[in-house]
Write a protein that holds these residues in place. Structure first.
Motif, PDB file in Angstrom:
ATOM      1  N   ALA A 226       0.820  -1.209   0.000  1.00  0.00           N
ATOM      2  CA  ALA A 226       0.000   0.000   0.000  1.00  0.00           C
ATOM      3  C   ALA A 226       0.858   1.265   0.000  1.00  0.00           C
ATOM      4  N   LYS A 227       2.010   1.190   0.680  1.00  0.00           N
ATOM      5  CA  LYS A 227       2.916   2.347   0.714  1.00  0.00           C
ATOM      6  C   LYS A 227       3.488   2.662  -0.673  1.00  0.00           C
ATOM      7  N   LYS A 228       3.500   1.663  -1.542  1.00  0.00           N
ATOM      8  CA  LYS A 228       4.044   1.844  -2.890  1.00  0.00           C
ATOM      9  C   LYS A 228       2.942   1.946  -3.951  1.00  0.00           C
ATOM     10  N   MET A 229       1.699   2.063  -3.512  1.00  0.00           N
ATOM     11  CA  MET A 229       0.570   2.020  -4.447  1.00  0.00           C
ATOM     12  C   MET A 229      -0.002   3.401  -4.699  1.00  0.00           C
ATOM     13  N   SER A 230      -0.375   3.642  -5.952  1.00  0.00           N
ATOM     14  CA  SER A 230      -1.250   4.751  -6.319  1.00  0.00           C
ATOM     15  C   SER A 230      -2.461   4.165  -7.027  1.00  0.00           C
ATOM     16  N   VAL A 231      -3.614   4.757  -6.783  1.00  0.00           N
ATOM     17  CA  VAL A 231      -4.863   4.290  -7.378  1.00  0.00           C
ATOM     18  C   VAL A 231      -5.233   5.202  -8.544  1.00  0.00           C
ATOM     19  N   LEU A 232      -5.584   4.585  -9.651  1.00  0.00           N
ATOM     20  CA  LEU A 232      -6.015   5.308 -10.841  1.00  0.00           C
ATOM     21  C   LEU A 232      -7.508   5.082 -11.035  1.00  0.00           C
ATOM     22  N   GLN A 233      -8.290   6.140 -10.931  1.00  0.00           N
ATOM     23  CA  GLN A 233      -9.732   6.039 -11.176  1.00  0.00           C
ATOM     24  C   GLN A 233     -10.029   6.716 -12.515  1.00  0.00           C
ATOM     25  N   MET A 234     -10.167   5.910 -13.558  1.00  0.00           N
ATOM     26  CA  MET A 234     -10.484   6.438 -14.873  1.00  0.00           C
ATOM     27  C   MET A 234     -11.953   6.867 -14.921  1.00  0.00           C
ATOM     28  N   GLY A 235     -12.222   8.012 -15.560  1.00  0.00           N
ATOM     29  CA  GLY A 235     -13.576   8.511 -15.681  1.00  0.00           C
ATOM     30  C   GLY A 235     -14.400   7.700 -16.672  1.00  0.00           C
ATOM     31  N   PHE A 236     -15.624   8.168 -16.923  1.00  0.00           N
ATOM     32  CA  PHE A 236     -16.459   7.540 -17.945  1.00  0.00           C
ATOM     33  C   PHE A 236     -15.715   7.579 -19.280  1.00  0.00           C
ATOM     34  N   PHE A 237     -15.751   6.481 -20.009  1.00  0.00           N
ATOM     35  CA  PHE A 237     -15.072   6.437 -21.303  1.00  0.00           C
ATOM     36  C   PHE A 237     -15.913   7.125 -22.373  1.00  0.00           C
ATOM     37  N   PHE A 238     -15.262   7.923 -23.215  1.00  0.00           N
ATOM     38  CA  PHE A 238     -15.953   8.553 -24.340  1.00  0.00           C
ATOM     39  C   PHE A 238     -16.719   7.522 -25.166  1.00  0.00           C
ATOM     40  N   GLN A 239     -16.121   6.343 -25.316  1.00  0.00           N
ATOM     41  CA  GLN A 239     -16.662   5.321 -26.222  1.00  0.00           C
ATOM     42  C   GLN A 239     -17.790   4.490 -25.630  1.00  0.00           C
ATOM     43  N   ASN A 240     -18.246   4.806 -24.430  1.00  0.00           N
ATOM     44  CA  ASN A 240     -19.288   3.986 -23.807  1.00  0.00           C
ATOM     45  C   ASN A 240     -20.571   3.920 -24.630  1.00  0.00           C
ATOM     46  N   TRP A 241     -20.796   4.925 -25.472  1.00  0.00           N
ATOM     47  CA  TRP A 241     -22.004   4.911 -26.307  1.00  0.00           C
ATOM     48  C   TRP A 241     -22.025   3.713 -27.267  1.00  0.00           C
ATOM     49  N   LYS A 242     -20.840   3.163 -27.553  1.00  0.00           N
ATOM     50  CA  LYS A 242     -20.756   2.046 -28.487  1.00  0.00           C
ATOM     51  C   LYS A 242     -21.322   0.751 -27.895  1.00  0.00           C
ATOM     52  N   PHE A 243     -21.547   0.739 -26.576  1.00  0.00           N
ATOM     53  CA  PHE A 243     -22.145  -0.424 -25.933  1.00  0.00           C
ATOM     54  C   PHE A 243     -23.672  -0.338 -25.931  1.00  0.00           C
ATOM     55  N   GLY A 244     -24.193   0.605 -26.693  1.00  0.00           N
ATOM     56  CA  GLY A 244     -25.636   0.749 -26.791  1.00  0.00           C
ATOM     57  C   GLY A 244     -26.184   1.672 -25.714  1.00  0.00           C
ATOM     58  N   GLN A 245     -27.505   1.720 -25.612  1.00  0.00           N
ATOM     59  CA  GLN A 245     -28.147   2.646 -24.684  1.00  0.00           C
ATOM     60  C   GLN A 245     -27.802   2.372 -23.229  1.00  0.00           C
ATOM     61  N   VAL A 246     -27.501   1.131 -22.911  1.00  0.00           N
ATOM     62  CA  VAL A 246     -27.162   0.840 -21.520  1.00  0.00           C
ATOM     63  C   VAL A 246     -25.858   1.529 -21.130  1.00  0.00           C
ATOM     64  N   GLY A 247     -24.921   1.675 -22.092  1.00  0.00           N
ATOM     65  CA  GLY A 247     -23.650   2.312 -21.796  1.00  0.00           C
ATOM     66  C   GLY A 247     -23.746   3.823 -21.759  1.00  0.00           C
ATOM     67  N   MET A 248     -24.485   4.399 -22.670  1.00  0.00           N
ATOM     68  CA  MET A 248     -24.768   5.830 -22.692  1.00  0.00           C
ATOM     69  C   MET A 248     -26.135   5.997 -23.352  1.00  0.00           C
ATOM     70  N   PRO A 249     -27.152   6.378 -22.582  1.00  0.00           N
ATOM     71  CA  PRO A 249     -28.540   6.277 -23.042  1.00  0.00           C
ATOM     72  C   PRO A 249     -28.992   7.382 -24.003  1.00  0.00           C
ATOM     73  N   TRP A 250     -28.405   7.379 -25.196  1.00  0.00           N
ATOM     74  CA  TRP A 250     -28.876   8.257 -26.266  1.00  0.00           C
ATOM     75  C   TRP A 250     -30.144   7.669 -26.872  1.00  0.00           C
ATOM     76  N   GLU A 251     -31.097   8.518 -27.187  1.00  0.00           N
ATOM     77  CA  GLU A 251     -32.298   8.113 -27.913  1.00  0.00           C
ATOM     78  C   GLU A 251     -32.436   8.987 -29.155  1.00  0.00           C
ATOM     79  N   LYS A 252     -32.787   8.377 -30.277  1.00  0.00           N
ATOM     80  CA  LYS A 252     -33.079   9.142 -31.484  1.00  0.00           C
ATOM     81  C   LYS A 252     -34.541   9.559 -31.447  1.00  0.00           C
ATOM     82  N   ARG A 253     -34.790  10.848 -31.712  1.00  0.00           N
ATOM     83  CA  ARG A 253     -36.147  11.373 -31.658  1.00  0.00           C
ATOM     84  C   ARG A 253     -36.697  11.603 -33.064  1.00  0.00           C
ATOM     85  N   PRO A 254     -38.002  11.678 -33.205  1.00  0.00           N
ATOM     86  CA  PRO A 254     -38.585  11.992 -34.514  1.00  0.00           C
ATOM     87  C   PRO A 254     -37.995  13.285 -35.073  1.00  0.00           C
TER      88      PRO A 254
END
Length: 339
Positions: free
Chosen positions: A170-198
């Motif tokens: 633990a004394k030699k550890m750093s933790v990396l918390q990566m944010g939301f990935f830009f590409q999450n939309w590629k996993f469909g609506q569950v990854g990034m809930p975009w909806e196409k509207r009329p």
């Protein structure tokens, strides 16, 4: 003399990003672990001068061998979403009373993270820094409000394990918390809930009541953050991002860059659960709600360091550049939902 970097899962999104970054620095030798060193993605990296060795996060002994002589280790685990969506008969039969299917990949990922930690603990004096890719403890920082974000809590549980069982690591550890990935939309609506509207406009519906800024980042930039952490003393808990931005601001930026009309709308966890019933939609919905209400990193966690406060230059892909250079045809060609 060159130093040795060992990357767990070198062919994954984050692992490959770390490899590609450190390849540009001749003072480092790179060794990467792979479950199958003969597969094409492993061989592609080997052709660039990376030593590819067998290493399986389910096999502690393989990790111990891979970590020998390491000066810097990058560790990462993966939550198996597919196990929630398509549980096997054996998975269903193994459930304990009142246990949900979402807890099975949690248990697996926790064990894999512990295996990495157990192997790191054997490295000895050569180890200068261990960077573990983790996320915040949702159950803790939400004060028990959100208890089902297992893909966050699994990684946080590993960090707790290291702090408790291996204080020298633990004394030699750093933790990396990566944010939301830009590409999450590629996993469909569950990854990034975009909806196409009329009419062709787009709507992003995020669960949550607040409008808290969230960190967003390109996964390949993990290497830039690890490189920055390698220049600093251990003990960092880094929130790694390119932009710290609200979802409403992101939608406005996306619309401005793409030229496609778009709006933001607050949704509920129940709304998100309908996207992929069976557990995964609910889990991701809870994650979005937590990040808006308490902060992606847990608002009360005073141990965190933000990218802007590192004191080391970090050049990453910004949201505007990502949006400008991405092919959005897959998203824009989605059918309008039947409401």
């Amino acid at each position: 003399m060159s130093k040795l970097l060992v990357i767990v899962g070198v062919t994954g999104n984050q692992g490959r990003g770390v490899a590609e970054t450190f390849l540009k620095d001749p003072t480092w030798k790179i060794r990467g672990t792979s479950r199958d060193p003969t597969k094409e993605s492993s061989q592609d990296l080997a052709a660039k001068g990376i030593e590819i060795v067998y290493g399986d996060v389910d096999d502690v002994d393989s990790l111990k061998k891979a970590f020998k002589g390491a000066n810097l280790i990058f560790g990462v685990t993966a939550f198996d979403n597919m196990r929630i969506m398509f549980p096997s008969e054996a998975d269903l039969a193994s459930l304990k009373p009142n246990q949900t299917i979402r807890e099975l990949p949690f248990e697996v990922e926790v064990q894999q993270g512990k295996n990495i930690a157990d192997a790191v603990a054997t490295v000895g004096d050569s180890l200068e820094l261990f960077v573990f890719s983790a996320l915040s403890n949702v159950k803790k920082w939400s004060k028990g409000k959100y208890t089902g974000v297992y893909h966050f809590d699994s990684k946080a549980t590993v960090v707790e394990y290291i702090n408790e069982k291996y204080p020298e690591v633990a004394k030699k550890m750093s933790v990396l918390q990566m944010g939301f990935f830009f590409q999450n939309w590629k996993f469909g609506q569950v990854g990034m809930p975009w909806e196409k509207r009329p009419g062709g406009s787009m709507l992003l519906r995020i669960p949550g009541d607040g409008n808290m800024p969230v960190p967003i980042v390109h996964p390949s930039d993990a290497g830039v953050f690890v490189q920055a952490l390698a220049k600093l003393p251990p003990g960092k808990n880094l929130i790694a991002y390119a932009n710290l931005i609200t979802w409403e601001e992101y939608v406005k930026l996306w619309s401005k860059v793409t030229g496609v009309p778009a709006a933001f709308e607050k949704a509920t966890i129940a709304d998100h659960d309908k996207i992929v019933p069976g557990g995964l939609g609910e889990e991701v919905g809870e994650m979005f709600a937590y990040a808006q209400e308490f902060g992606y990193w847990g608002g009360d966690d005073k141990s965190v360091t933000f990218t802007k406060d590192l004191g080391v230059e970090v050049r990453v892909t910004k949201a505007e550049d990502y949006i400008k250079n991405e092919d959005w045809s897959e998203l824009l060609n989605r059918p309008v939902p039947n409401n």
